[in-house]
Design an enzyme around this catalytic site. Structure first.
Site, PDB file in Angstrom:
ATOM      1  N   GLY A 188     -74.125 -59.020   0.771  1.00  0.00           N
ATOM      2  CA  GLY A 188     -75.411 -58.914   0.082  1.00  0.00           C
ATOM      3  C   GLY A 188     -76.332 -60.057   0.486  1.00  0.00           C
ATOM      4  O   GLY A 188     -75.957 -60.916   1.300  1.00  0.00           O
ATOM      5  N   PHE A 189     -77.503 -60.065  -0.076  1.00  0.00           N
ATOM      6  CA  PHE A 189     -78.503 -61.067   0.277  1.00  0.00           C
ATOM      7  C   PHE A 189     -78.017 -62.486  -0.038  1.00  0.00           C
ATOM      8  O   PHE A 189     -77.936 -63.337   0.866  1.00  0.00           O
ATOM      9  CB  PHE A 189     -79.800 -60.739  -0.483  1.00  0.00           C
ATOM     10  CG  PHE A 189     -80.813 -61.843  -0.513  1.00  0.00           C
ATOM     11  CD1 PHE A 189     -81.315 -62.373   0.666  1.00  0.00           C
ATOM     12  CD2 PHE A 189     -81.262 -62.343  -1.723  1.00  0.00           C
ATOM     13  CE1 PHE A 189     -82.248 -63.398   0.641  1.00  0.00           C
ATOM     14  CE2 PHE A 189     -82.205 -63.357  -1.761  1.00  0.00           C
ATOM     15  CZ  PHE A 189     -82.694 -63.889  -0.571  1.00  0.00           C
ATOM     16  N   LEU A 221     -69.747 -62.357  -6.534  1.00  0.00           N
ATOM     17  CA  LEU A 221     -71.162 -61.949  -6.513  1.00  0.00           C
ATOM     18  C   LEU A 221     -71.333 -60.434  -6.505  1.00  0.00           C
ATOM     19  O   LEU A 221     -72.468 -59.947  -6.600  1.00  0.00           O
ATOM     20  CB  LEU A 221     -71.859 -62.540  -5.268  1.00  0.00           C
ATOM     21  CG  LEU A 221     -72.480 -63.940  -5.389  1.00  0.00           C
ATOM     22  CD1 LEU A 221     -71.442 -64.992  -5.726  1.00  0.00           C
ATOM     23  CD2 LEU A 221     -73.177 -64.322  -4.085  1.00  0.00           C
ATOM     24  N   THR A 281     -69.640 -50.877 -12.463  1.00  0.00           N
ATOM     25  CA  THR A 281     -69.460 -51.857 -11.381  1.00  0.00           C
ATOM     26  C   THR A 281     -69.416 -53.273 -11.950  1.00  0.00           C
ATOM     27  O   THR A 281     -68.516 -54.057 -11.636  1.00  0.00           O
ATOM     28  CB  THR A 281     -70.630 -51.766 -10.368  1.00  0.00           C
ATOM     29  OG1 THR A 281     -70.719 -50.434  -9.907  1.00  0.00           O
ATOM     30  CG2 THR A 281     -70.421 -52.704  -9.197  1.00  0.00           C
ATOM     31  N   TYR A 319     -77.984 -53.688 -17.957  1.00  0.00           N
ATOM     32  CA  TYR A 319     -77.684 -54.691 -16.943  1.00  0.00           C
ATOM     33  C   TYR A 319     -77.391 -56.036 -17.608  1.00  0.00           C
ATOM     34  O   TYR A 319     -76.361 -56.664 -17.349  1.00  0.00           O
ATOM     35  CB  TYR A 319     -78.872 -54.810 -15.987  1.00  0.00           C
ATOM     36  CG  TYR A 319     -78.688 -55.842 -14.908  1.00  0.00           C
ATOM     37  CD1 TYR A 319     -77.601 -55.802 -14.058  1.00  0.00           C
ATOM     38  CD2 TYR A 319     -79.625 -56.858 -14.735  1.00  0.00           C
ATOM     39  CE1 TYR A 319     -77.439 -56.741 -13.059  1.00  0.00           C
ATOM     40  CE2 TYR A 319     -79.474 -57.804 -13.738  1.00  0.00           C
ATOM     41  CZ  TYR A 319     -78.383 -57.748 -12.904  1.00  0.00           C
ATOM     42  OH  TYR A 319     -78.227 -58.685 -11.923  1.00  0.00           O
TER      43      TYR A 319
END
Ligand code: UDP
Length: 328
Positions: free
Chosen positions: A18-19, A84, A103, A157
């Site tokens: 990921g970023f 992460l 997730t 979230y």
């Protein structure tokens, strides 16, 4: 004085394609560490890690973190785990609510369970979203979390990441697992995609292509943006800090800018002729979407633990993102 552990030399990064994860991998490799990455490429991308493949200390596995036998092996080989892997980005969260909750909670459960079996340190990435609608800025780590109702998808979230935090801290308190919970504020920089709704890469791409720069709401909402290289350096330093174990730590910059000012800044720095267009929230996201008016971290704890905090100003960060997109 900061107490430093002997520097760990083998890291496992979940969500390492990921970023933020890929920048962390590059940073740890530069420090001479060995780095293994696990990523299912749901929002991560091989293009983030292709340049690391030639490095002798680098390895990667494309798989779901919830593949327990596989993860157990990777945890075995690591000294510290940076967790992460998560569903990220407001757009994704509103569009895929089931996946977000499953997730975020499921991956963290597996990572903590396996790390606990082997007594491995875990740095758990959480988010400033957990402060929710709290308006008492700057946010300190012991402030109340103020969530909206369950009928509004956005809060799934924040709640899923809050559960991750509770679970990590419970493992620490009840089982002695060394954990550090980091609450990441808006992290930006080269390599970030606008695909999942993040504002800076979106504005830069709009400005460079001459499309209208889309400011949601009236643009008076503000954020504090920190540069990804400085953020991953803070994560690596926290992983080495004995005093950080069992703590929740804000990681971000305290320099605040409104989203309208950000749009104007990007337009100016890119030399763009794009219009700046206001888009009502109902049009940008789902009906009844709630945005946070301000989000500012108190970074006193980070400063005390690692001796520094992200410094780079938004103009310099925006310039580097503009350069990144121009070069592509
Ligand atoms: N935003 C915007 N235009 C866009 C994307 C985002 O005005 O094209 C706004 C968004 O509503 C929020 C801020 O920019 O107020 C930061 O959004 P982002 O998704 O980057 O991060 P958030 O702080 O919401 O997690």
């Amino acid at each position: 004085m900061n107490q430093l552990n002997p520097r760990p030399t083998k890291a496992l990064i979940t969500g390492g394609a990921g970023f933020i994860g890929s920048h962390l991998a590059a940073h740890l490799l530069e420090q001479g560490q060995e780095v293994q990455v696990i990523d299912d490429l749901s929002t991560g991308s091989m293009s983030n890690i292709n340049h690391l493949k030639a490095h002798a200390g680098f390895g990667y596995t494309i798989a779901d973190v919830r593949d327990e036998p596989l993860l157990a092996e990777l945890v075995d080989g690591a000294e510290v785990i940076y967790h992460l892997a998560a569903a990220v980005g407001v757009r994704l969260i509103v569009e895929s609510p089931v996946k977000t909750i499953e997730t975020n909670v499921g991956c963290t459960e597996v990572v903590l369970k396996l790390a606990n079996k082997k007594g491995k340190k875990v740095v758990v990435a959480s988010t400033s979203e957990v402060y929710g609608k709290n308006e008492d800025v700057p946010f300190k780590e012991d402030h109340d979390l103020v969530m909206g109702p369950t009928i509004k998808a956005r809060w799934a979230y924040a709640c899923s990441k809050a559960i991750d935090e509770f679970l990590a801290l419970a493992y620490h308190r009840a089982r002695g697992l060394p954990v550090v919970v980091v609450r990441l504020f808006n992290t930006v920089g080269p390599g970030q995609t606008g695909r999942y709704g993040m504002v800076l890469p979106t504005f830069v791409q709009q400005a460079l292509s001459g499309q209208a720069i889309t400011v949601f709401g009236d643009g008076s909402q503000s954020r504090c943006f920190s540069e990804v290289g400085e953020v991953v350096a803070a994560l690596a330093a926290l992983a080495q800090s004995q005093a950080a174990v069992g703590q929740v730590v804000n990681v971000g910059s305290s320099q605040e800018i409104s989203i309208m000012e950000l749009a104007q800044l990007v337009k100016e720095l890119a030399g763009s002729k794009s219009d700046i267009r206001l888009v009502p929230y109902e049009q940008a996201y789902a009906e009844g979407f709630e945005d946070m008016p301000r989000r500012v971290p108190d970074v006193t704890k980070l400063q005390e633990l690692v001796g520094t905090v992200p410094q780079m100003g938004i103009a310099d960060i925006a310039k580097s993102v503009i350069r990144y997109y121009r070069e592509r």
